[in-house]
Design an enzyme around this catalytic site. Structure first.
Site, short mmCIF file in Angstrom:
data_model
loop_
_atom_site.label_atom_id
_atom_site.label_comp_id
_atom_site.label_asym_id
_atom_site.label_seq_id
_atom_site.Cartn_x
_atom_site.Cartn_y
_atom_site.Cartn_z
N GLY A 116 40.64 41.81 44.21
CA GLY A 116 41.39 41.60 43.09
C GLY A 116 41.65 39.96 42.47
O GLY A 116 41.77 39.61 43.58
N ALA A 117 41.95 40.57 41.40
CA ALA A 117 41.47 38.96 40.38
C ALA A 117 42.59 37.81 41.59
O ALA A 117 42.77 36.63 41.43
CB ALA A 117 42.11 38.75 39.53
N GLN A 143 39.05 52.29 45.84
CA GLN A 143 40.38 50.93 45.37
C GLN A 143 41.69 51.64 45.56
O GLN A 143 42.62 51.98 46.41
CB GLN A 143 40.22 49.70 44.86
CG GLN A 143 39.10 48.52 45.43
CD GLN A 143 38.04 48.52 44.44
OE1 GLN A 143 37.59 50.30 44.41
NE2 GLN A 143 36.65 47.72 44.55
N ASP A 167 40.97 41.74 35.55
CA ASP A 167 40.69 40.47 36.69
C ASP A 167 40.30 39.26 35.21
O ASP A 167 39.93 38.28 35.79
CB ASP A 167 39.04 40.96 37.37
CG ASP A 167 39.12 42.37 37.55
OD1 ASP A 167 39.36 43.14 37.49
OD2 ASP A 167 39.04 41.41 38.92
N LYS A 204 38.31 46.49 36.55
CA LYS A 204 37.39 47.73 36.97
C LYS A 204 36.94 48.95 35.99
O LYS A 204 37.77 49.51 35.17
CB LYS A 204 38.32 48.30 38.31
CG LYS A 204 37.79 49.29 39.35
CD LYS A 204 35.71 48.75 39.41
CE LYS A 204 36.55 47.59 40.23
NZ LYS A 204 35.07 46.41 40.71
O1 MRU Z 1 36.37 44.35 42.25
P1 MRU Z 1 37.78 44.58 43.29
O2 MRU Z 1 38.46 45.21 43.53
O3 MRU Z 1 38.01 43.13 42.65
O4 MRU Z 1 37.85 45.09 41.58
C1 MRU Z 1 39.74 44.61 41.11
C2 MRU Z 1 40.19 45.64 39.66
O5 MRU Z 1 39.19 46.11 39.00
C3 MRU Z 1 41.58 45.49 39.93
O6 MRU Z 1 41.54 46.76 38.36
C4 MRU Z 1 42.52 44.59 39.32
O7 MRU Z 1 43.07 45.19 38.21
C5 MRU Z 1 42.50 43.63 38.98
S1 MRU Z 1 43.15 43.00 39.95
C6 MRU Z 1 44.37 41.38 39.36
#
Ligand code: MRU
Length: 372
Positions: free
Chosen positions: A55-56, A211, A252, A263
């Site tokens: 997660g970012a 997730q 992200d 995602k």
């Molecule tokens: O691969 P991840 O689990 O790190 O990706 C996270 C995401 O893409 C989530 O959708 C999320 O929206 C970003 S979270 C800050």
């Protein structure tokens, strides 16, 4: 947020040893709640790359604490040797995952602060510890604030529906587990729920790492928010039948022009939302903005992960063991594209800590005039 009634953040310094960073190892959720100690930069890099944390916002906060650990281990022979070592560790951390912009942002913020501090290594270490805490606190506070702004969207729909539950659809996990606290996409939901507004969340499972099914469902459950896990391809059908009032996702990396990286699968939800007149919002703290790139599809580096994440699936057996099973023919190759871009034209608005704006250069720079 609460875990079995006790308040947790996703990252913190160990109570009796400030040289150790502790995280929730998210690979074990929802079946086990495991706290992991991180004591050196290699462990931090593995935790990000192998998604013990993800997660970012949390990737950014982990990089912040990772740089503090780098400072603890840097040579004290000269100021130059110290900075060269922490800078090399910063490069190592940046290389772990390419899409979330918060990672590089946190490393650069740490390097700038340490270079600006005096030559005394003890002072630089203290600065790095302070900045790590500042990044984490800011992340939590920005998510809390964006939750307050986003709550107005849910309340408005609730009023229009005469108090009937508001159906929110979300993708992946942009909850508190993806940040330090509150989350981005979930923050408006938690804020509305805590105020007594009836909310129900459709949770996309989010293959291949699930997730949504594993993390979003777990944290919504811990907070008592009604939710239903759905397979990834269900959203369009629900929207056609009026069962989704609003889509809220995280991101992200969002360009200042409004293009949103998130995602894999987010783009398809945005297309379905557009076709069905369902508002599609993206929630983000400003640390997730990319102030340089203009074109999401062309310019954002996208992570491709190992095909084994598509071919195998983890779960708990009836006996309570956690096991991985093969889903596909053993020899079938699999591709694992981890992120996609939702073009700005499909986004109804961006929910930030400063308010809600259009997903456009004018909208974003209107809220962040200092970036003009
Ligand atoms: O691969 P991840 O689990 O790190 O990706 C996270 C995401 O893409 C989530 O959708 C999320 O929206 C970003 S979270 C800050």
């Amino acid at each position: 947020m609460n875990v079995y009634g006790k308040h947790y953040r996703t990252i913190w310094l160990k109570d009796d040893d400030p040289n150790v960073v502790q995280i929730i190892d998210q690979r074990h959720l929802p079946h086990r709640f495991v706290v992991e100690d991180l004591t050196n930069v290699d462990e931090v890099a593995v935790a990000i790359k192998d998604m013990h944390v993800r997660g970012a916002g949390l990737i950014g906060a982990t990089a912040g604490y990772g740089m503090y650990i780098a400072a603890l281990h840097a040579p004290r022979t000269s100021p130059e040797a110290f900075m060269a070592a922490v800078s090399a560790d910063g490069d190592k951390l940046i290389a772990t995952r390419p899409t979330a912009v918060n990672l590089e942002w946190a490393v650069k913020r740490q390097l700038a602060a340490m270079s600006a501090a005096g030559d005394d290594p003890e002072e630089r270490i203290q600065v790095a510890q302070n900045i790590a805490k500042e990044i984490a606190d800011e992340d939590a506070e920005f998510c809390r604030r964006l939750g307050e702004h986003g709550k107005s969207i849910i309340k408005e729909i609730s009023e229009r529906k005469g108090g009937e539950p508001v159906n929110v659809l979300t993708h992946c996990n942009a909850g508190w587990l993806a940040f330090v606290d509150y989350g981005s996409a979930t923050a408006p939901v938690y804020a509305a729920h805590d105020e007594g507004v009836l909310v129900h969340v459709w949770v996309d499972e989010t293959r291949p790492r699930n997730q949504g099914a594993r993390l979003t469902a777990w944290e919504l459950g811990q907070h008592g928010v009604p939710h239903t896990v759905i397979a990834d391809n269900v959203g369009g059908h629900l929207m056609q039948h009026g069962l989704v009032d609003v889509v809220i996702v995280g991101t992200d990396r969002t360009l200042y022009t409004g293009d949103v990286a998130n995602k894999i699968g987010t783009y398809l939800k945005a297309l379905a939302a557009k076709d069905n007149g369902v508002p599609f919002y993206v929630a983000l703290p400003s640390s997730t903005f990319d102030w340089e790139k203009r074109d999401g599809v062309e310019e954002i580096p996208f992570e491709q992960r190992g095909g084994e994440e598509v071919k195998y699936i983890w779960g708990q057996t009836e006996a309570g063991d956690i096991e991985q099973v093969l889903l596909t023919p053993e020899d079938s190759p699999a591709a694992n594209f981890a992120f996609d871009v939702t073009p700005a034209r499909l986004v109804t608005g961006l929910i930030t800590e400063r308010g809600i704006c259009a997903a456009s250069e004018a909208g974003v720079l209107g809220l962040y005039p200092e970036k003009r």
